[in-house]
Design an enzyme around this catalytic site. Structure first.
Site, PDB file in Angstrom:
ATOM      1  N   GLU A  95       0.965  -1.077  -0.005  1.00 22.92           N
ATOM      2  CA  GLU A  95      -0.070  -0.021   0.056  1.00 22.92           C
ATOM      3  C   GLU A  95       0.958   1.246   0.103  1.00 22.92           C
ATOM      4  O   GLU A  95       0.626   2.234  -0.739  1.00 22.92           O
ATOM      5  CB  GLU A  95      -0.806  -0.034   1.216  1.00 22.92           C
ATOM      6  CG  GLU A  95      -2.063  -0.809   1.104  1.00 22.92           C
ATOM      7  CD  GLU A  95      -1.833  -2.393   1.289  1.00 22.92           C
ATOM      8  OE1 GLU A  95      -0.788  -2.710   1.660  1.00 22.92           O
ATOM      9  OE2 GLU A  95      -2.751  -3.129   0.939  1.00 22.92           O
ATOM     10  N   PHE A 149      -9.386  -3.186   0.694  1.00 22.09           N
ATOM     11  CA  PHE A 149     -10.498  -2.917   1.688  1.00 22.09           C
ATOM     12  C   PHE A 149      -9.893  -1.365   2.374  1.00 22.09           C
ATOM     13  O   PHE A 149      -8.616  -1.315   2.366  1.00 22.09           O
ATOM     14  CB  PHE A 149     -10.492  -3.957   2.577  1.00 22.09           C
ATOM     15  CG  PHE A 149     -11.430  -4.791   2.307  1.00 22.09           C
ATOM     16  CD1 PHE A 149     -12.762  -5.088   2.570  1.00 22.09           C
ATOM     17  CD2 PHE A 149     -10.804  -6.192   1.268  1.00 22.09           C
ATOM     18  CE1 PHE A 149     -13.594  -6.207   2.242  1.00 22.09           C
ATOM     19  CE2 PHE A 149     -11.579  -6.954   0.960  1.00 22.09           C
ATOM     20  CZ  PHE A 149     -13.067  -7.446   1.384  1.00 22.09           C
ATOM     21  N   HIS A 180     -12.039  -5.965   7.733  1.00 20.27           N
ATOM     22  CA  HIS A 180     -12.747  -5.856   6.571  1.00 20.27           C
ATOM     23  C   HIS A 180     -13.882  -4.934   6.578  1.00 20.27           C
ATOM     24  O   HIS A 180     -14.919  -5.147   5.856  1.00 20.27           O
ATOM     25  CB  HIS A 180     -12.772  -6.879   5.673  1.00 20.27           C
ATOM     26  CG  HIS A 180     -11.675  -7.801   5.152  1.00 20.27           C
ATOM     27  ND1 HIS A 180     -10.847  -8.459   6.161  1.00 20.27           N
ATOM     28  CD2 HIS A 180     -10.971  -8.005   4.159  1.00 20.27           C
ATOM     29  CE1 HIS A 180      -9.725  -9.097   5.537  1.00 20.27           C
ATOM     30  NE2 HIS A 180      -9.925  -8.617   4.386  1.00 20.27           N
TER      31      HIS A 180
END
Lengths: 390, 335
Positions: free
Chosen positions: B71, B94, B138
């Site tokens: 990320e 997510f 999530h």
């Protein structure tokens, strides 16, 4: 070159070229035929430019140190002893290439063409330069210099993204950034370099191993040998002598060639040594961390002193009709005056152009007054030319 | 502010919230070749929720980039490309995973323009929110993590039409935008998209229902909970305003204060946990700027301060619902 007992590391004050050190310097030049060829091809202008660039960097840092002593600044982050691994890298690039320096690589800024006065202004927090006094870290998109943030390693994915954008636009630009041995342990270095590797991006990451992450010696934070780190990403790994400006330049030229032919990214490991503290405030701690012999060993290998000696001893003249020593003295004189003038300009700005507290809230978001042009525009026409100091 | 959308003219095919986002990104990619998407599994796989389905075939691998599970690299590369004039749309598989890119967002992207004048026109988007039995990693709502970061914009649409118009506005925005998509709404709501009226400007709330007795301020999936509660309250003769923030940063203070001034009573409803949530900031704004209009305490209806639990009965107890909202409303109306 003139030495500055009040500011130089003690090892530099009475620096003299020692035969074994210079023998090693010369031996490095012929160790690798491809690098030897790069060096053999360097014009005298390029050779003098490297000397000039390293001097500019050293004198820039000495100015900052002087300001700290005088109370003008509270601290400064210096590249003393590590000048070769900034200047050698940048001088292998073209004007259109992109660099992302750490604060210790200030030399990258002026060697990409930023005026010294602007570097000093950023430190002084004046309003008349890119940061408007809002940050100390500086850069200049017009000259391809990305201002860093304090988080070392963060520029690796960012520079990867710039290399990606350049390639998407069909521009033959190379992005180059630096991490220390310490920053090479960050997740962002790993993620960014791996991303660049899978995308084969034209990115050079110089791992400037100066033996210490702030106050933690390399052996305490890293077990592996950096030399082979690129293999973990499936990319080329090059190593060079970080105190040898010609070796740095030649190795960077190899890395640039790999990137331009689509074989990037490249990890370029440069071993060097920090001759001072993390910043000006903790030089005593730095001396306490390491055995004195390390400063002694590296102190004999002043990157500027070695290169100056090599140029002086060179048979070919740098300029017709004068001794090389005299030519170098003239360069030093010119650079000294340039640094002094830049410092004075910045001090003038501190007197006349400090930011107004009423501007505090400006600039967080774009307004209709802001240009809609990209900060780093598509490749300028001068893409293949040399930058101001190169 | 805009009025409650009216259904006029011939019916058009309805578009889901998910497809509305996909359509918005697609249209921006067609219109502007500097727009590209990157993220985990966004290419051949089409994204975990299929928001990027078909984009690889249409736009090719240079504009639809599958990334490693990195990320920080996704956001870092998006920043670099944005500084060069590209318009990256980075997907967090997510939204919970945005935590792994926190430094790049807060310290690099958000501060860039202020520090150096270098704009970072990028969008980071991803599925947020609970109600789908997806557990603590999530189901998150991350807006409060970023609320205290000057330089960011944050958006969460509650309708398909807004999702379409806001993602387009986010992509065109000159500054970094975090775009939170509520995964419960992805396939559960759909709506006609009206041609012509496509861009929905950031920073503008929408009045979903106009009433005189009480205002519920909310965003995302909780807007639908608020509307359900408002219907139930109507049966008891209570007239409720529902204000959908749509943009969480910068807030539409004008719309917020106007709604409070009209009703004098306000409930702040969100799905993120209570302490340090957006509700606290809204309450402070209202207390500072509309104190004289209030005739009751500012109430928050939020989950408690726990992680989002996995098991269905626990998640049901965690999330606000129409019942918890109407209970708060009745307490407030008794003042």
């Amino acid at each position: 070159m003139k030495r500055y007992p009040a500011y130089d590391p003690p090892e530099y004050v009475d620096w003299k070229p020692e035969p074994d050190v210079m023998k090693g310097f010369t031996a490095t030049l012929s160790r690798e035929p491809r690098r030897a060829a790069v060096v053999a091809d360097l014009s005298t202008d390029k050779l003098m430019g490297l000397y000039e660039g390293m001097l500019r960097f050293r004198l820039h840092d000495i100015t900052l140190k002087r300001w700290v002593r005088q109370g003008v600044l509270s601290k400064a982050w210096l590249g003393t002893g590590e000048e070769a691994v900034t200047v050698g890298n940048v001088h292998a690039l073209r004007a259109a290439d992109l660099v992302g320096p750490m604060i210790r690589n200030a030399g990258a800024c002026h060697e990409m063409g930023m005026p010294l006065a602007d570097l000093f202004r950023a430190y002084l927090g004046t309003a008349d330069q890119i940061t408007h006094g809002r940050d100390i870290h500086t850069g200049d998109p017009r000259r391809g210099v990305v201002p860093p943030i304090s988080f070392v390693g963060s520029l690796v994915p960012v520079m990867a993204g710039m290399a990606l954008a350049a390639r998407l636009r069909g521009e033959k630009r190379v992005a180059l950034t630096w991490v220390g041995d310490g920053a090479s342990r960050t997740g962002e270095f790993h993620e960014g370099f791996n991303f660049a590797a899978v995308r084969k991006l034209p990115l050079i990451v110089v791992l400037q191993d100066n033996g210490v992450a702030l106050g933690t010696p390399t052996r305490t934070h890293t077990r592996a040998d950096f030399t082979h780190l690129g293999a973990a990403y499936g990319t080329a790994s090059l190593t060079c002598d970080g105190n040898h400006v010609l070796d740095v330049l030649a190795a960077t030229s190899q890395a640039v060639a790999l990137c331009r032919e689509g074989a990037g990214p490249v990890l370029l490991v440069a071993k060097t040594f920090r001759m001072g503290g993390h910043a000006t405030h903790d030089e005593a701690e730095a001396r306490a961390i390491f055995p004195a012999r390390l400063f002694k060993t590296w102190g004999r290998r002043d990157p500027i002193g070695m290169y100056e000696t090599w140029l002086e001893q060179r048979q070919q003249p740098l300029m017709g009709g004068r001794e090389n020593r005299q030519v170098l003295a003239e360069i030093e004189d010119k650079v000294s005056r340039e640094v002094e003038a830049g410092a004075q300009e910045a001090l003038d700005s501190r007197r006349d152009s400090m930011p107004d507290g009423r501007s505090l809230r400006e600039g967080v978001f774009a307004t209709s007054d802001d240009s809609t042009e990209p900060a780093f525009p598509p490749c300028p026409v001068s893409a293949t030319g040399a930058a101001a100091h190169r | 502010m805009e009025g409650v959308p009216a259904t006029v003219g011939a019916p058009l095919p309805e578009t889901t919230y998910l497809d509305a986002i996909r359509k918005g990104i697609w249209e921006e990619m067609e219109a502007d070749e500097s727009v590209f998407v990157l993220g985990e599994d966004v290419g051949a796989y089409g994204g975990a929720f299929k928001v990027t389905r078909g984009m690889l075939d249409r736009f090719g691998p240079d504009r639809v980039l599958d990334t490693p599970i990195s990320e920080a690299a996704i956001v870092g590369a998006a920043i670099g490309a944005a500084m060069m004039g590209m318009r990256p749309v980075a997907e967090m598989q997510f939204i919970d995973f945005i935590a792994c890119a926190f430094n790049m967002i807060t310290n690099f992207a958000a501060s860039s323009r202020y520090r150096t004048g270098i704009g970072v026109p990028m969008v980071i988007r991803g599925p947020a929110g609970g109600g789908v039995h997806a557990g603590p990693f999530h189901s998150g709502n991350v807006e409060a993590f970023f609320l205290n970061t000057p330089g960011l914009k944050m958006v969460q649409p509650s309708t398909a039409r807004d999702a379409h118009g806001l993602i387009k506005a986010a992509i065109r925005d000159p500054d970094p935008v975090l775009f939170f998509e509520h995964k419960l709404l992805y396939r559960h709501i759909k709506e006609e998209l009206t041609p012509g009226d496509e861009i929905i400007p950031l920073g503008k709330a929408a009045l979903r229902r106009q009433g005189d007795d009480l205002t519920i301020i909310s965003y995302g999936a909780m807007v639908h909970t608020a509307l359900k509660a408002a219907s139930e309250l109507e049966n008891d003769g209570v007239s409720t305003t529902v204000l959908d923030l749509r943009t969480l940063l910068p807030l539409d203070n004008e719309a917020i204060l106007a709604a409070v001034a009209r009703t004098g009573k306000v409930i702040l409803l969100h799905e993120a946990t209570r302490t340090g949530g957006l509700g606290g900031e809204l309450a402070a704004i209202i207390a500072e700027e509309a104190f004289e209009y209030l005739d009751g305490p500012i109430l928050r209806v939020t989950p408690p301060d726990t992680p989002v639990p996995y098991s269905q009965p626990l998640e049901d107890a965690f999330l606000p619902n129409a019942g918890t909202v109407t209970a708060a409303a009745r307490k407030l109306l008794d003042y």
